[in-house]
Design an enzyme around this catalytic site. Sequence first.
Site, PDB file in Angstrom:
ATOM      1  N   GLN A 118      -3.296 -48.522  27.971  1.00 51.71           N
ATOM      2  CA  GLN A 118      -3.941 -48.144  29.246  1.00 51.71           C
ATOM      3  C   GLN A 118      -4.456 -46.700  29.180  1.00 51.71           C
ATOM      4  O   GLN A 118      -5.618 -46.414  29.464  1.00 51.71           O
ATOM      5  CB  GLN A 118      -2.941 -48.232  30.403  1.00 51.71           C
ATOM      6  N   VAL A 119      -3.561 -45.798  28.794  1.00 43.37           N
ATOM      7  CA  VAL A 119      -3.924 -44.377  28.745  1.00 43.37           C
ATOM      8  C   VAL A 119      -4.825 -44.106  27.534  1.00 43.37           C
ATOM      9  O   VAL A 119      -5.807 -43.380  27.637  1.00 43.37           O
ATOM     10  CB  VAL A 119      -2.648 -43.499  28.717  1.00 43.37           C
ATOM     11  N   THR A 156       8.049 -40.131  30.699  1.00 44.57           N
ATOM     12  CA  THR A 156       8.200 -41.014  31.858  1.00 44.57           C
ATOM     13  C   THR A 156       9.224 -40.509  32.866  1.00 44.57           C
ATOM     14  O   THR A 156      10.177 -39.803  32.503  1.00 44.57           O
ATOM     15  CB  THR A 156       8.623 -42.412  31.346  1.00 44.57           C
ATOM     16  N   TYR A 168      14.788 -47.839  27.153  1.00 45.17           N
ATOM     17  CA  TYR A 168      13.444 -47.253  27.154  1.00 45.17           C
ATOM     18  C   TYR A 168      13.515 -45.783  27.590  1.00 45.17           C
ATOM     19  O   TYR A 168      12.986 -44.891  26.908  1.00 45.17           O
ATOM     20  CB  TYR A 168      12.534 -48.043  28.099  1.00 45.17           C
ATOM     21  N   LYS A 202      12.692 -42.486  25.253  1.00 51.25           N
ATOM     22  CA  LYS A 202      11.625 -41.550  25.641  1.00 51.25           C
ATOM     23  C   LYS A 202      12.203 -40.131  25.781  1.00 51.25           C
ATOM     24  O   LYS A 202      11.572 -39.156  25.389  1.00 51.25           O
ATOM     25  CB  LYS A 202      10.964 -41.987  26.951  1.00 51.25           C
ATOM     26  N   TRP A 220       4.502 -44.952  36.866  1.00 55.83           N
ATOM     27  CA  TRP A 220       3.863 -46.136  37.452  1.00 55.83           C
ATOM     28  C   TRP A 220       2.375 -46.227  37.073  1.00 55.83           C
ATOM     29  O   TRP A 220       1.493 -46.262  37.936  1.00 55.83           O
ATOM     30  CB  TRP A 220       3.998 -46.116  38.970  1.00 55.83           C
TER      31      TRP A 220
HETATM   32  P1  NDP Z   1       0.550 -49.300  27.120  1.00 56.69           P
HETATM   33  O1  NDP Z   1       1.684 -50.236  26.934  1.00 56.69           O
HETATM   34  O2  NDP Z   1      -0.643 -49.715  27.882  1.00 56.69           O
HETATM   35  O3  NDP Z   1       0.053 -48.755  25.709  1.00 56.69           O
HETATM   36  C1  NDP Z   1       0.927 -48.424  24.682  1.00 56.69           C
HETATM   37  C2  NDP Z   1       0.175 -48.556  23.402  1.00 56.69           C
HETATM   38  O4  NDP Z   1       1.073 -48.271  22.340  1.00 56.69           O
HETATM   39  C3  NDP Z   1      -0.385 -49.969  23.168  1.00 56.69           C
HETATM   40  O5  NDP Z   1      -1.737 -49.893  22.817  1.00 56.69           O
HETATM   41  C4  NDP Z   1       0.459 -50.474  22.007  1.00 56.69           C
HETATM   42  O6  NDP Z   1      -0.247 -51.288  21.124  1.00 56.69           O
HETATM   43  C5  NDP Z   1       0.791 -49.173  21.323  1.00 56.69           C
HETATM   44  N1  NDP Z   1       1.896 -49.351  20.398  1.00 56.69           N
HETATM   45  C6  NDP Z   1       3.062 -49.999  20.572  1.00 56.69           C
HETATM   46  N2  NDP Z   1       3.765 -49.983  19.438  1.00 56.69           N
HETATM   47  C7  NDP Z   1       3.030 -49.302  18.530  1.00 56.69           C
HETATM   48  C8  NDP Z   1       3.205 -48.948  17.177  1.00 56.69           C
HETATM   49  N3  NDP Z   1       4.289 -49.291  16.482  1.00 56.69           N
HETATM   50  N4  NDP Z   1       2.247 -48.241  16.564  1.00 56.69           N
HETATM   51  C9  NDP Z   1       1.117 -47.898  17.219  1.00 56.69           C
HETATM   52  N5  NDP Z   1       0.878 -48.224  18.486  1.00 56.69           N
HETATM   53  C10 NDP Z   1       1.838 -48.904  19.133  1.00 56.69           C
HETATM   54  O7  NDP Z   1       1.188 -47.977  27.740  1.00 56.69           O
HETATM   55  P2  NDP Z   1       0.544 -46.886  28.686  1.00 56.69           P
HETATM   56  O8  NDP Z   1      -0.831 -46.555  28.232  1.00 56.69           O
HETATM   57  O9  NDP Z   1       0.775 -47.286  30.087  1.00 56.69           O
HETATM   58  O10 NDP Z   1       1.538 -45.670  28.363  1.00 56.69           O
HETATM   59  C11 NDP Z   1       1.084 -44.446  27.817  1.00 56.69           C
HETATM   60  C12 NDP Z   1       2.261 -43.478  27.828  1.00 56.69           C
HETATM   61  O11 NDP Z   1       2.693 -43.272  29.161  1.00 56.69           O
HETATM   62  C13 NDP Z   1       3.475 -43.947  27.042  1.00 56.69           C
HETATM   63  O12 NDP Z   1       4.046 -42.843  26.395  1.00 56.69           O
HETATM   64  C14 NDP Z   1       4.427 -44.445  28.112  1.00 56.69           C
HETATM   65  O13 NDP Z   1       5.770 -44.347  27.704  1.00 56.69           O
HETATM   66  C15 NDP Z   1       4.098 -43.491  29.242  1.00 56.69           C
HETATM   67  N6  NDP Z   1       4.391 -44.026  30.573  1.00 56.69           N
HETATM   68  C16 NDP Z   1       3.908 -45.254  30.956  1.00 56.69           C
HETATM   69  C17 NDP Z   1       4.209 -45.756  32.206  1.00 56.69           C
HETATM   70  C18 NDP Z   1       3.711 -47.091  32.660  1.00 56.69           C
HETATM   71  O14 NDP Z   1       3.970 -47.467  33.807  1.00 56.69           O
HETATM   72  N7  NDP Z   1       2.987 -47.847  31.829  1.00 56.69           N
HETATM   73  C19 NDP Z   1       5.013 -44.977  33.176  1.00 56.69           C
HETATM   74  C20 NDP Z   1       5.419 -43.696  32.683  1.00 56.69           C
HETATM   75  C21 NDP Z   1       5.117 -43.243  31.435  1.00 56.69           C
HETATM   76  P3  NDP Z   1      -0.151 -52.888  21.213  1.00 56.69           P
HETATM   77  O15 NDP Z   1      -1.002 -53.261  22.396  1.00 56.69           O
HETATM   78  O16 NDP Z   1      -0.723 -53.309  19.896  1.00 56.69           O
HETATM   79  O17 NDP Z   1       1.279 -53.213  21.382  1.00 56.69           O
END
Ligand code: NDP
Length: 301
Positions: A11-12, A105, A129, A133, A154
């Site tokens: 997403q980000v 997070t 999780y 983190k 969120w």
């Molecule tokens: P997403 O789940 O949308 O994206 C995470 C990405 O990480 C995906 O593209 C995923 O790829 C990739 N990923 C997972 N495992 C690996 C790996 N081994 N190597 C490379 N890439 C990998 O998360 P968000 O964009 O929402 O989150 C961005 C950040 O914000 C993260 O650090 C998260 O912890 C933090 N965050 C997110 C929240 C939320 O509500 N989503 C809330 C608070 C913080 P694939 O699709 O192939 O699995």
Amino acid sequence: MKILLLGKNGQVGWELQRALTPLGELVALDRQGANGLCGDLSNLDGLIATVRQVKPDVIVNAAAYTAVDKAESDQPLAALINAQAPALLAQEAKAIGAWLIHYSTDYVFDGSGDHRWLETAPTAPLSVYGRTKMEGEQGILSSGAMAIVLRTSWVYAARGHNFAKTMLRLAQDRETLSVVADQFGAPTGAELIADVTAHILRRVAGERGDSRLSGVYHLAASGETTWHGFAQLVLTHAQRSGVALKVTADRIAPISTDAYPVPAPRPRNSRLALEKLENTFNLKMPLWEQGVQRMLDEIQQ
Ligand code: NDP
């Protein structure tokens, strides 16, 4: 400025591809990698090789193990991706004098009380999780690298699955809808996170960059709601747009966290204090409703 972006399709990460492009040369990778570069955070040797080959000025890590419930039974992989890999990226960044931008997070907190969490508040995660983190943050901060850790909450985006889309679907398909009403936080758009990241990058890593700005910052929309309040806004907006709903906004049943058991406990209080981010980078974070309404306009087009 040369930027290495990891997790480009999350997403980000997806929004960062847009927001970081004007800043310079962007090398954006997903788990599959590209052009012989490894983007898999579970491959530590591959990651080291990538950083050494790309030699970026800034590493932006948007990749993470984000399956909160699955992490409870998949601890080693969650720790590898969320804790070990970010610490390693920080060490590599330090070795080449690069900045690391990383996301964390609200789940690092235990969710007690009803105050807004300061960056300095003690962490006490409730879930695997959250713990992984937190360990990622600690590994980065103790590395001595120039680093910005942005704790957010969120996260939603127009692209991919998200809570708002799920609510829209359920309200059209089902006769009843119950949503948790005792967890408080701020839905935060991936667009906002990416735009603020680009702004911060210009400040810290530009020509007149300042390594003293290293540290943890809370980055979220302002205001607060519950998942129930979030769902109400989604369905109110849908009704106004003429979507035929079986469950209308005023008919969503508020339930307690205890009535919706999931493997990983969630913090009840995810309110993040935003003053450090706003004052340091001269920003004013918008109310959460603003970004959600914009995203809904986008997905309903
Ligand atoms: P997403 O789940 O949308 O994206 C995470 C990405 O990480 C995906 O593209 C995923 O790829 C990739 N990923 C997972 N495992 C690996 C790996 N081994 N190597 C490379 N890439 C990998 O998360 P968000 O964009 O929402 O989150 C961005 C950040 O914000 C993260 O650090 C998260 O912890 C933090 N965050 C997110 C929240 C939320 O509500 N989503 C809330 C608070 C913080 P694939 O699709 O192939 O699995």
